[in-house]
Scaffold this active site. Structure first.
Site, short mmCIF file in Angstrom:
data_model
loop_
_atom_site.label_atom_id
_atom_site.label_comp_id
_atom_site.label_asym_id
_atom_site.label_seq_id
_atom_site.Cartn_x
_atom_site.Cartn_y
_atom_site.Cartn_z
N LYS A 136 0.87 -1.25 -0.01
CA LYS A 136 -0.16 0.32 0.44
C LYS A 136 1.31 1.12 0.04
O LYS A 136 2.20 1.39 -0.47
CB LYS A 136 -1.00 -0.11 0.96
CG LYS A 136 -1.88 -1.99 1.11
CD LYS A 136 -2.78 -1.36 -0.08
CE LYS A 136 -2.90 -2.61 -0.07
NZ LYS A 136 -4.38 -3.15 0.85
C1 PLP Z 1 -5.32 -4.43 1.26
C2 PLP Z 1 -6.32 -4.32 0.84
C3 PLP Z 1 -7.39 -4.92 2.51
C4 PLP Z 1 -6.94 -5.25 3.40
O1 PLP Z 1 -6.07 -4.49 4.30
P1 PLP Z 1 -5.03 -5.10 5.17
O2 PLP Z 1 -3.71 -4.87 5.55
O3 PLP Z 1 -3.90 -6.53 3.83
O4 PLP Z 1 -5.24 -6.49 6.31
C5 PLP Z 1 -8.88 -4.37 2.31
N1 PLP Z 1 -9.40 -3.82 1.50
C6 PLP Z 1 -8.74 -3.64 0.17
C7 PLP Z 1 -9.65 -3.34 -0.73
C8 PLP Z 1 -7.42 -3.59 0.79
O5 PLP Z 1 -6.96 -3.03 -0.65
#
Ligand code: PLP
Length: 384
Positions: A183
């Site tokens: 991210k």
């Molecule tokens: C990455 C992501 C999540 C989950 O996040 P984590 O930190 O991996 O638990 C949820 N929704 C979306 C759209 C994502 O891209």
């Protein structure tokens, strides 16, 4: 990473590492001053009043469901073009995920379809800012206000994005971010919910700490052992050294967003004339932060399917990926929620055509050129 370009990658430097080391030498490894500092920094960055840090984006979604009061039998509307965690968080609270189809151009939730799926049992809507483009929040706000629903933004792709000059983080009742390494910024694992609602914030602080009303540090300051658990909760805490990494990473976010947008612009220009692909449309209201750069293949103009193009690009060292298999197509949802083919046709059709190209701030101009050249070459090879 030599020779292979992933679709996304974190960037951690010596400054970040030093920030983590400093906390490791300190008194608090978890639930200390860095948690608060990170919460304040993110909330301030996005223009929200409160930030509640938790152990992942998934935990953040779960906490948001809890804050919104989602419980047994409540319906929660969401698009299937997302990571499974968005829907799973509804199920964690024994709610019923109701899948709403998407717009074929932006791949964001379709408001007309959303309106159609509201029932007396609908409790909340989760908007997903897919790829880093904010949804049409004016429309979503109208629909949720008129129907007394809680609006939650799954903005795991959209930290720093804006809609009509308003920051993601101020557009919904609760906004969820993830700090997974792929991210915009990372804490290893981590997540946060931001909100302007003090009751929601307090509920989520309790929820991340077993449902206990005070935390360890508050009790240390008060010189007391006494605590009360007043509802069921989880251990969803984020550690102090992770938050130190987050604070350090956040300082770079604006520059990283600029770089992501610059790379996206290069792709837009390079593929503008390409008849075999169609980039995802970007609304003029959106300040898109490009967690993903997604192209849609025009399968009528290509010999072979998405898998053919995917494999050919992987052979060239381009780490293309597919975001996402529509959630309602997964075996779990088919079995337990009787979903399946035909439920969200636009999402299903888009799924057959989408590819995510590498995009991350540390990509060099040579990397970008390599992606463009390889994509053009592969598409030329398979052109019908
Ligand atoms: C990455 C992501 C999540 C989950 O996040 P984590 O930190 O991996 O638990 C949820 N929704 C979306 C759209 C994502 O891209």
């Amino acid at each position: 990473m030599k020779g292979f370009l992933p679709y996304g990658r974190h960037w951690v430097n010596d400054e970040d590492i030093q920030a983590v080391v400093n906390v490791l030498h300190s008194d608090w490894l978890t639930t200390g001053p860095m948690v608060e500092a990170f919460e304040k920094a993110v909330a301030e960055f996005v223009g929200a009043k409160y930030g509640v840090a938790v152990s992942s984006g998934t935990a953040a979604l779960h906490a948001a469901m809890y804050a919104a009061g989602v419980s047994q039998g409540d319906e929660v509307l969401l698009p299937p073009m997302t990571f499974v965690a968005t829907a799973n968080a509804v199920v964690f609270q024994r709610g019923l995920p109701v899948f709403v189809d998407i717009n074929p151009d932006t791949l964001l939730v379709d408001s007309a379809n959303l309106q159609d799926k509201i029932t007396a049992k609908t409790k909340a809507v989760i908007a997903v800012d897919y790829a880093g483009q904010p949804c049409d929040y004016d429309k979503l706000r109208d629909i949720t206000n008129n129907n007394n629903l809680v609006l939650i933004a799954d903005a795991c792709h959209a930290l720093g994005a804006k809609y009509k000059d308003k920051k993601v983080g101020t557009l919904a009742d609760l906004t969820v971010f993830s700090f997974h390494p792929v991210k915009h910024i990372t804490t290893g694992e981590g997540g946060m919910v931001v909100t302007d609602n003090p009751t929601f914030a307090e509920r989520m602080r309790r929820f991340r700490n077993h449902g206990i009303a005070t935390d360890h540090r508050q009790r240390a300051e008060l010189g007391t052992w006494y605590y009360e658990m007043i509802d069921i909760g989880y251990n969803y805490r984020l550690s102090d050294f992770q938050c130190a990494l987050g604070v350090s990473q956040l300082c770079k976010l604006s520059a990283w967003i600029d770089r992501r947008r610059e790379i996206a612009k290069c792709y837009d220009e390079a593929f503008g004339e390409e008849l075999t692909i169609k980039p995802v449309s970007v609304s003029e209201n959106a300040f898109h932060v490009y967690h993903l750069y997604v192209i849609q293949l025009d399968l009528n103009r290509l010999n072979g399917n998405r898998a053919t193009i995917f494999s050919a690009l992987r052979r060239e060292g381009i780490g293309v990926n597919v975001h996402y298999i529509p959630v309602h197509m997964h075996p779990y949802y088919r079995e337990h929620f009787k979903t399946g083919v035909g439920l969200c046709r636009v999402a299903e059709t888009a799924y057959e055509r989408i590819l995510s190209l590498p995009i991350f701030p540390a990509m060099t101009n040579e990397n970008v050129t390599k992606v463009i050249t390889s994509v053009k070459r592969v598409l030329e090879t398979y052109r019908a």
